[in-house]
Enzyme design. Structure first.
Site, PDB file in Angstrom:
ATOM      1  N   HIS A  74     -10.458  -5.814  -2.503  1.00  0.00           N
ATOM      2  CA  HIS A  74     -11.544  -5.654  -1.522  1.00  0.00           C
ATOM      3  C   HIS A  74     -12.667  -4.871  -2.203  1.00  0.00           C
ATOM      4  O   HIS A  74     -12.548  -3.663  -2.409  1.00  0.00           O
ATOM      5  CB  HIS A  74     -11.051  -4.892  -0.294  1.00  0.00           C
ATOM      6  CG  HIS A  74      -9.968  -5.590   0.463  1.00  0.00           C
ATOM      7  ND1 HIS A  74     -10.169  -6.795   1.099  1.00  0.00           N
ATOM      8  CD2 HIS A  74      -8.674  -5.271   0.672  1.00  0.00           C
ATOM      9  CE1 HIS A  74      -9.051  -7.173   1.685  1.00  0.00           C
ATOM     10  NE2 HIS A  74      -8.122  -6.276   1.434  1.00  0.00           N
ATOM     11  N   ASP A 102     -12.288 -10.092  -1.223  1.00  0.00           N
ATOM     12  CA  ASP A 102     -13.606 -10.176  -0.598  1.00  0.00           C
ATOM     13  C   ASP A 102     -14.538  -9.238  -1.349  1.00  0.00           C
ATOM     14  O   ASP A 102     -14.105  -8.211  -1.877  1.00  0.00           O
ATOM     15  CB  ASP A 102     -13.595  -9.922   0.916  1.00  0.00           C
ATOM     16  CG  ASP A 102     -12.845  -8.678   1.356  1.00  0.00           C
ATOM     17  OD1 ASP A 102     -12.677  -7.743   0.549  1.00  0.00           O
ATOM     18  OD2 ASP A 102     -12.439  -8.618   2.528  1.00  0.00           O
ATOM     19  N   ASN A 158       2.164  -5.110  -3.242  1.00  0.00           N
ATOM     20  CA  ASN A 158       0.749  -5.416  -2.987  1.00  0.00           C
ATOM     21  C   ASN A 158      -0.009  -4.120  -2.685  1.00  0.00           C
ATOM     22  O   ASN A 158       0.467  -3.271  -1.942  1.00  0.00           O
ATOM     23  CB  ASN A 158       0.685  -6.345  -1.761  1.00  0.00           C
ATOM     24  CG  ASN A 158      -0.673  -6.968  -1.525  1.00  0.00           C
ATOM     25  OD1 ASN A 158      -1.230  -7.595  -2.430  1.00  0.00           O
ATOM     26  ND2 ASN A 158      -1.214  -6.820  -0.327  1.00  0.00           N
ATOM     27  N   GLU A 169       0.795  -1.245   0.000  1.00  0.00           N
ATOM     28  CA  GLU A 169       0.000   0.000   0.000  1.00  0.00           C
ATOM     29  C   GLU A 169       0.819   1.282   0.000  1.00  0.00           C
ATOM     30  O   GLU A 169       0.535   2.200   0.770  1.00  0.00           O
ATOM     31  CB  GLU A 169      -0.955  -0.002   1.205  1.00  0.00           C
ATOM     32  CG  GLU A 169      -1.903  -1.174   1.209  1.00  0.00           C
ATOM     33  CD  GLU A 169      -2.893  -1.123   2.376  1.00  0.00           C
ATOM     34  OE1 GLU A 169      -2.730  -0.292   3.281  1.00  0.00           O
ATOM     35  OE2 GLU A 169      -3.834  -1.941   2.366  1.00  0.00           O
ATOM     36  N   GLU A 175      -6.234 -10.607  -1.543  1.00  0.00           N
ATOM     37  CA  GLU A 175      -7.066 -10.415  -0.345  1.00  0.00           C
ATOM     38  C   GLU A 175      -8.538 -10.295  -0.739  1.00  0.00           C
ATOM     39  O   GLU A 175      -9.278  -9.458  -0.216  1.00  0.00           O
ATOM     40  CB  GLU A 175      -6.641  -9.144   0.406  1.00  0.00           C
ATOM     41  CG  GLU A 175      -5.164  -9.120   0.762  1.00  0.00           C
ATOM     42  CD  GLU A 175      -4.734  -7.869   1.524  1.00  0.00           C
ATOM     43  OE1 GLU A 175      -5.617  -7.117   1.993  1.00  0.00           O
ATOM     44  OE2 GLU A 175      -3.522  -7.658   1.645  1.00  0.00           O
TER      45      GLU A 175
HETATM   46  C1  XIL Z   1      -6.607  -6.261   7.961  1.00  0.00           C
HETATM   47  C2  XIL Z   1      -6.985  -7.431   8.853  1.00  0.00           C
HETATM   48  O1  XIL Z   1      -7.892  -8.247   8.155  1.00  0.00           O
HETATM   49  C3  XIL Z   1      -7.598  -6.935  10.118  1.00  0.00           C
HETATM   50  O2  XIL Z   1      -7.787  -8.018  11.022  1.00  0.00           O
HETATM   51  C4  XIL Z   1      -6.712  -5.886  10.768  1.00  0.00           C
HETATM   52  O3  XIL Z   1      -7.375  -5.335  11.881  1.00  0.00           O
HETATM   53  C5  XIL Z   1      -6.374  -4.782   9.779  1.00  0.00           C
HETATM   54  O4  XIL Z   1      -5.784  -5.352   8.641  1.00  0.00           O
HETATM   55  N1  XIL Z   1      -5.053  -4.549   3.450  1.00  0.00           N
HETATM   56  C6  XIL Z   1      -4.107  -5.427   3.898  1.00  0.00           C
HETATM   57  C7  XIL Z   1      -4.446  -6.327   5.036  1.00  0.00           C
HETATM   58  O5  XIL Z   1      -3.033  -5.544   3.305  1.00  0.00           O
HETATM   59  O6  XIL Z   1      -3.326  -6.616   5.829  1.00  0.00           O
HETATM   60  C8  XIL Z   1      -5.552  -5.778   5.877  1.00  0.00           C
HETATM   61  O7  XIL Z   1      -5.898  -6.762   6.857  1.00  0.00           O
HETATM   62  C9  XIL Z   1      -6.718  -5.397   5.008  1.00  0.00           C
HETATM   63  C10 XIL Z   1      -6.349  -4.343   4.008  1.00  0.00           C
END
Ligand code: XIL
Length: 449
Positions: free
Chosen positions: A241, A272, A204, A162, A270
């Site tokens: 996401h 969802d 990432n 990020e 990641e």
């Molecule tokens: C999130 C986790 O799912 C949570 O449990 C935590 O509180 C915050 O981080 N981007 C990422 C992940 O790269 O590491 C994050 O995970 C979600 C967004």
């Protein structure tokens, strides 16, 4: 090896005498391939993985662990490998929870994605207040220590997470790490490569799914620059996401393909998608198809197992409901993974025609035969008889691409259609097809030049 593939490994059609196109001839039929019944097994059919984020605190939950062990073949620690977890005090490393996840995964024959070595977020308190060269050195030491500790156990590391800004700038996000100098990202990648030379090293990020977004373009330019200067980067992770305010873009496949064309793997890291029912299922289907259509999209990870495990639980964004039951989205992903892939050993022949452009007669014959196969590509050879002055058209079907040729002079009519002519190396030539999950043979037609 089934009967279908090898027993018809050679396909020969003699051309019609006159000008007419000989017409299509179906030489082999698709074999019935058994559909896999879990996400991991289904993804493996095309050499890909299907993973999930895992929380160490849930490994004692038998429903959770049951689904994990059954369905997934790649694991990411949801929080346990982040900087605050692994170096809570400067110079003092803590791997207990991360090890629980890594050991559980490896004992079950699963691979592990490492997440994440350097990030502006979830930094330990001592690091948040640092700046300048002491922060740079602390970051590099962290990367080196953690990647060294896990050397040989990690398939791919999210080296930097990020680092780009949202919105229209297309530039870097402001952070304490960014303020140590713009080269902090490449320095982190170099340190990671030295520490674990065999792990794939990924950048990432999120909001990088839509090809037309400035952030996507900014990351693309960085990866392009890294590749051109030899900065060690192997992959780009797309967090993915999604929700109604940030839906799956219709150009997702383009984004993945364009990054892959820079010479890196792409991974959905990641995933969802908030929602429910068939609308959610359709969006999951689209993301899965986008990955399958890009040969270098090596796998998909969802960010948790059951809806209740999600960091966005109220959006019910995952593949299993709170009771561990499969949702419609699960079925749509599994079906795409099964239908979209046809493993090499059962590859099929496709339509093969030969034609003659010689009105007086004297046709030619093109014979296709299978060559070597790999998870992402296969070789084919064509032998021509009847003339030394041949023109062979090779047509591949989407998302296949011909990525190499030998013993021929090739030109392209379109991305799918190659025209091959003699180049002084005889009458057998070959090519490599990147298959993107489509193992069908190309169609081959011959005419006299
Ligand atoms: C999130 C986790 O799912 C949570 O449990 C935590 O509180 C915050 O981080 N981007 C990422 C992940 O790269 O590491 C994050 O995970 C979600 C967004």
């Amino acid at each position: 090896m089934t009967l279908t593939a090898k027993s018809v490994a050679r396909v020969t059609l003699v051309s019609a005498l006159l000008t007419a196109v000989a017409g299509a001839a179906i030489i082999g039929a698709s074999p019935a391939s058994g559909a896999a019944s879990t996400l991991g097994a289904a993804a493996q059919q095309s050499g890909r993985y299907f993973g999930t984020a895992v929380a160490a605190g849930k490994l004692g939950d038998s429903t959770y662990t049951g689904i994990l062990n059954r369905e997934f073949d790649m694991v990411t620690a949801e929080n346990e490998m982040k900087m605050d977890a692994t170096e809570p005090n400067q110079g003092q490393f803590s791997y207990g929870n991360a090890d629980r996840i890594v050991n559980q995964a490896r004992n079950q024959g699963k691979r592990v994605r490492g997440h994440a070595l350097a990030w502006h977020s979830q930094q330990p308190g001592w690091m948040q207040n640092m700046s300048g060269s002491s922060l740079r050195n602390a970051m590099l030491n962290h990367v080196t220590q953690v990647a060294t500790y896990y050397r040989g156990k990690i398939y791919a590391w999210d080296v930097v997470n990020e680092a780009f800004a949202d919105g229209s700038s297309g530039g870097r996000r402001d952070s304490n790490l960014q303020r140590t100098g713009n080269d902090w990202i490449e320095a982190a990648f170099r340190a990671a490569r030295s520490a674990d030379p065999n792990a794939k090293l990924c950048y990432n990020d999120y909001n990088t799914d839509n090809w037309s977004h400035a952030k996507t373009q900014g990351v693309y330019r960085m990866v392009q620059d890294f590749k051109s200067r030899g900065v060690p980067i192997d992959c780009v992770g797309f967090q993915a996401h999604f929700n109604s305010g940030n839906p799956v873009p219709s150009n997702y496949h383009t984004t993945l393909q364009n990054f892959a064309a820079l010479g890196v793997d792409v991974q959905i890291t990641e995933l969802d998608i908030e929602g429910s029912g068939s609308s959610q299922a359709q969006q999951y289907q689209g993301v899965t198809q986008a990955c399958l259509s890009v040969p270098r999209c090596t796998g998909i990870t969802v960010w948790g197992i059951r809806d209740s495990d999600s960091w966005r639980a109220s959006g019910t964004p995952l593949l299993f409901d709170g009771n561990g039951n499969k949702k419609a989205a699960y079925t749509s992903v599994l079906n795409v993974l099964n239908n979209g892939t046809d493993p090499g050993p059962t590859s099929t022949t496709s339509t093969t025609t030969t034609t003659s452009s010689n009105p007086g007669g004297g046709g030619c014959t093109a014979t296709y035969s299978e060559g070597e196969k790999w998870s992402d590509r296969f070789n084919g050879n064509v032998t021509v008889s009847g003339t030394d002055n041949w023109i062979v058209t090779v047509t591949v079907s989407s998302p296949q691409r011909i990525i190499a040729t030998w013993n021929t002079s090739a030109s392209w009519d379109s991305a799918n259609v190659m025209t091959a002519r003699p180049n002084g190396n005889g009458n057998t030539f070959g090519f490599t097809i990147q298959h993107g999950g489509n193992w069908n043979w190309p169609s081959v037609s011959c005419r006299v030049g």
